[in-house]
Enzyme design. Structure first.
Site, PDB file in Angstrom:
ATOM      1  N   LYS A  10       0.847  -1.188   0.000  1.00  0.00           N
ATOM      2  CA  LYS A  10       0.000   0.000   0.000  1.00  0.00           C
ATOM      3  C   LYS A  10       0.889   1.248   0.000  1.00  0.00           C
ATOM      4  O   LYS A  10       2.089   1.183   0.267  1.00  0.00           O
ATOM      5  CB  LYS A  10      -0.928  -0.006   1.219  1.00  0.00           C
ATOM      6  CG  LYS A  10      -0.209   0.032   2.559  1.00  0.00           C
ATOM      7  CD  LYS A  10      -1.188   0.007   3.715  1.00  0.00           C
ATOM      8  CE  LYS A  10      -0.439   0.064   5.052  1.00  0.00           C
ATOM      9  NZ  LYS A  10      -1.356   0.164   6.196  1.00  0.00           N
ATOM     10  N   ARG A  27      -9.896   0.625  15.474  1.00  0.00           N
ATOM     11  CA  ARG A  27      -9.978   1.294  14.183  1.00  0.00           C
ATOM     12  C   ARG A  27     -11.060   0.612  13.345  1.00  0.00           C
ATOM     13  O   ARG A  27     -12.153   1.132  13.201  1.00  0.00           O
ATOM     14  CB  ARG A  27      -8.599   1.274  13.507  1.00  0.00           C
ATOM     15  CG  ARG A  27      -8.512   2.095  12.237  1.00  0.00           C
ATOM     16  CD  ARG A  27      -7.095   2.200  11.707  1.00  0.00           C
ATOM     17  NE  ARG A  27      -6.496   0.901  11.393  1.00  0.00           N
ATOM     18  CZ  ARG A  27      -5.252   0.752  10.935  1.00  0.00           C
ATOM     19  NH1 ARG A  27      -4.480   1.826  10.760  1.00  0.00           N
ATOM     20  NH2 ARG A  27      -4.780  -0.434  10.654  1.00  0.00           N
ATOM     21  N   HIS A  69      -4.815  -6.624  13.664  1.00  0.00           N
ATOM     22  CA  HIS A  69      -3.641  -5.747  13.545  1.00  0.00           C
ATOM     23  C   HIS A  69      -3.214  -5.292  14.937  1.00  0.00           C
ATOM     24  O   HIS A  69      -4.030  -4.818  15.726  1.00  0.00           O
ATOM     25  CB  HIS A  69      -3.979  -4.532  12.680  1.00  0.00           C
ATOM     26  CG  HIS A  69      -2.788  -3.717  12.298  1.00  0.00           C
ATOM     27  ND1 HIS A  69      -1.821  -4.172  11.436  1.00  0.00           N
ATOM     28  CD2 HIS A  69      -2.393  -2.473  12.669  1.00  0.00           C
ATOM     29  CE1 HIS A  69      -0.885  -3.255  11.294  1.00  0.00           C
ATOM     30  NE2 HIS A  69      -1.212  -2.206  12.032  1.00  0.00           N
ATOM     31  N   ARG A  92       2.475 -10.578   7.424  1.00  0.00           N
ATOM     32  CA  ARG A  92       2.376  -9.437   6.514  1.00  0.00           C
ATOM     33  C   ARG A  92       3.272  -8.284   6.972  1.00  0.00           C
ATOM     34  O   ARG A  92       2.794  -7.246   7.461  1.00  0.00           O
ATOM     35  CB  ARG A  92       0.918  -8.985   6.336  1.00  0.00           C
ATOM     36  CG  ARG A  92       0.120  -8.822   7.578  1.00  0.00           C
ATOM     37  CD  ARG A  92      -1.235  -8.144   7.297  1.00  0.00           C
ATOM     38  NE  ARG A  92      -1.634  -7.394   8.456  1.00  0.00           N
ATOM     39  CZ  ARG A  92      -2.226  -7.914   9.527  1.00  0.00           C
ATOM     40  NH1 ARG A  92      -2.519  -9.201   9.561  1.00  0.00           N
ATOM     41  NH2 ARG A  92      -2.530  -7.139  10.541  1.00  0.00           N
ATOM     42  N   TYR A 141      13.892  31.473   3.422  1.00  0.00           N
ATOM     43  CA  TYR A 141      12.708  32.142   3.961  1.00  0.00           C
ATOM     44  C   TYR A 141      12.830  32.358   5.466  1.00  0.00           C
ATOM     45  O   TYR A 141      13.335  31.516   6.199  1.00  0.00           O
ATOM     46  CB  TYR A 141      11.463  31.297   3.685  1.00  0.00           C
ATOM     47  CG  TYR A 141      11.068  31.204   2.237  1.00  0.00           C
ATOM     48  CD1 TYR A 141      10.535  32.305   1.570  1.00  0.00           C
ATOM     49  CD2 TYR A 141      11.211  30.007   1.539  1.00  0.00           C
ATOM     50  CE1 TYR A 141      10.160  32.218   0.230  1.00  0.00           C
ATOM     51  CE2 TYR A 141      10.836  29.915   0.206  1.00  0.00           C
ATOM     52  CZ  TYR A 141      10.315  31.023  -0.439  1.00  0.00           C
ATOM     53  OH  TYR A 141       9.947  30.933  -1.759  1.00  0.00           O
ATOM     54  N   CYS A 187      12.999  24.816   1.171  1.00  0.00           N
ATOM     55  CA  CYS A 187      12.012  25.439   0.290  1.00  0.00           C
ATOM     56  C   CYS A 187      11.201  24.355  -0.426  1.00  0.00           C
ATOM     57  O   CYS A 187      11.471  23.169  -0.280  1.00  0.00           O
ATOM     58  CB  CYS A 187      12.705  26.336  -0.729  1.00  0.00           C
ATOM     59  SG  CYS A 187      13.890  27.511  -0.021  1.00  0.00           S
ATOM     60  N   MET A 188      10.246  24.760  -1.237  1.00  0.00           N
ATOM     61  CA  MET A 188       9.435  23.794  -1.962  1.00  0.00           C
ATOM     62  C   MET A 188      10.278  22.939  -2.900  1.00  0.00           C
ATOM     63  O   MET A 188      10.093  21.724  -2.996  1.00  0.00           O
ATOM     64  CB  MET A 188       8.340  24.509  -2.756  1.00  0.00           C
ATOM     65  CG  MET A 188       7.456  23.557  -3.549  1.00  0.00           C
ATOM     66  SD  MET A 188       6.192  24.393  -4.523  1.00  0.00           S
ATOM     67  CE  MET A 188       5.062  24.907  -3.227  1.00  0.00           C
ATOM     68  N   ASP A 189      11.212  23.562  -3.618  1.00  0.00           N
ATOM     69  CA  ASP A 189      11.956  22.873  -4.667  1.00  0.00           C
ATOM     70  C   ASP A 189      13.461  22.829  -4.435  1.00  0.00           C
ATOM     71  O   ASP A 189      14.183  22.211  -5.225  1.00  0.00           O
ATOM     72  CB  ASP A 189      11.709  23.557  -6.016  1.00  0.00           C
ATOM     73  CG  ASP A 189      10.234  23.760  -6.293  1.00  0.00           C
ATOM     74  OD1 ASP A 189       9.495  22.766  -6.262  1.00  0.00           O
ATOM     75  OD2 ASP A 189       9.820  24.914  -6.520  1.00  0.00           O
TER      76      ASP A 189
END
Length: 388
Positions: free
Chosen positions: A39, A137, A171, A230, A271, A318-320
């Site tokens: 997953k 859950r 689980h 698993r 920043y 930063c973002m990039d």
């Protein structure tokens, strides 16, 4: 590597995955078979290539969260049985049936909905009953207050038309924790699981596949093997338990030094001006940021590994992009590869500094980061998920 890919990329070592698979199978014994948990794009490693490797190694089952993940695997030719662990809408039953997907069932009302849809489609839907032994859950409650009611409900579910009750599972919530209270709670959860299996058997309800051993239980409680085990994150060689078992990290996240800046003392970096150079400094700008999965929480806390040693991240990520201090590493220059997570720079340590778990960091490696797959030191596949 092609220059267009040489920005930020993840190298996936399929030999390490195979090594981990063999170690885990040997640990759990020949009577229990491997369910590969793939997953969340195999915890960021690439579900298609990981699933194909596990299938070639002899895994018995795959597990995903939802129907979109199952679609991806079947579309890529995955032949193993696939268990959907999550909350699948009953109106997707026709597709689930057509593509031989097994569905987790967490309540009687959900089972009834799946039964109606399977009957309407003229098929028989394989299901695995989910028991709630203490995770609170999903699942049929197995504590004292809910045990008898759940026992009756599971018996009714297993008699519903259109359903084939192949498996049953639970689980563990703290099997990866080593405190006395956590060990006691894991044993309590297992006792509830075993008690429900015994009570169902007395009613004549038996399952061909029973499973409860997640990563923590594989590491700490191999006697809980049953028919399937698993392992999730430990399969990928991540986490303290993986290291203790001799498992190898499968992912190495890399980038390059894009450019080098010479800055005077007192220069504000990134920043918020949270970092100022204390001396004349040599900073490398790396083309990796939080949009690639390098968490902003690691700003000023983490380092990358250059060919000549570690370089600390300075200023906010930063973002990039992000900046690293290369002042003490004069040999490091533009174009040099650096490791963000990997054998020199454990993602476990990064997670600790970020105040999270390593799962989150590998799952966060974004779709714009190419995955390059290696076997015996040679590239065998690549996955580029952004549209052209």
């Amino acid at each position: 590597m092609e220059s267009t890919l040489k920005r930020t990329w993840a190298e996936i070592d399929l030999d390490a995955l195979a090594c981990n698979y063999r170690i885990l199978c040997a640990r759990m014994g020949p009577a229990s078979r491997f369910m590969g948990v793939v997953k969340a794009d195999a915890y960021g490693h690439g579900a298609i290539e990981v699933s194909q490797t596990l299938e070639s190694l002899g895994a018995a089952y795959l597990a995903v969260s939802n129907i979109d993940e199952a679609r991806e695997l079947r579309g890529a030719g995955a032949g193993l049985p696939i268990l959907q662990l999550g909350l699948t809408p009953a109106d997707q039953t026709v597709w689930t049936l057509a593509h031989r997907i097994t569905q987790a069932v967490w309540s009687e009302s959900a089972a009834q909905a799946f039964s109606r849809e399977a009957e309407r489609a003229g098929g028989k839907l394989k299901i695995h009953i989910k028991l709630d032994t203490g995770m609170s859950r999903l699942g049929f409650p197995c504590d004292k207050s809910g045990f008898d009611e759940s026992l009756d409900a599971i018996c009714r579910v297993c008699a519903l038309p259109g359903l084939e009750a192949e498996g049953i599972f639970t689980h563990f919530s703290v099997s990866d924790e080593d405190s006395e209270s956590s060990r006691d709670y894991t044993l309590l959860q297992h006792a509830r699981f075993a008690a429900m299996l015994e009570a169902l058997e007395r009613r004549g309800v038996v399952f061909s596949l029973r499973h409860c051993a997640n990563s923590g239980a594989v590491a700490g409680y191999p006697r809980f093997a049953y028919d399937l085990f698993r392992p999730g994150i430990v399969s990928y060689g991540i986490g303290e338990q993986a290291a203790a078992l001799g498992l190898r990290p499968v992912m190495t996240l890399k980038t390059v030094v894009g450019t080098v800046r010479e800055l005077p003392a007192g220069a504000a970096v990134s920043y918020g001006r949270t970092f100022r150079t204390q001396r004349a400094s040599r900073l490398g700008v790396l083309p990796v940021g939080y949009a690639d999965g390098l968490h902003r929480a690691l700003s000023g806390r983490w380092q990358v590994w250059t060919p000549y040693g570690p370089a600390p991240i300075v200023g906010r990520i930063c973002m990039d992009m992000c900046m690293v201090d290369l002042t003490g590493l004069p040999q490091t220059g533009e174009g040099d590869e650096v490791e963000i997570y990997g054998p020199h720079n454990s993602v476990n340590d990064a997670a600790r500094l970020a105040g999270t778990i390593p799962y989150e960091l590998t799952c966060a490696v974004s779709k714009r980061v190419p995955r390059i797959y290696y076997r015996e030191g040679r590239e065998v596949a690549r996955e580029l998920l952004l549209r052209n």
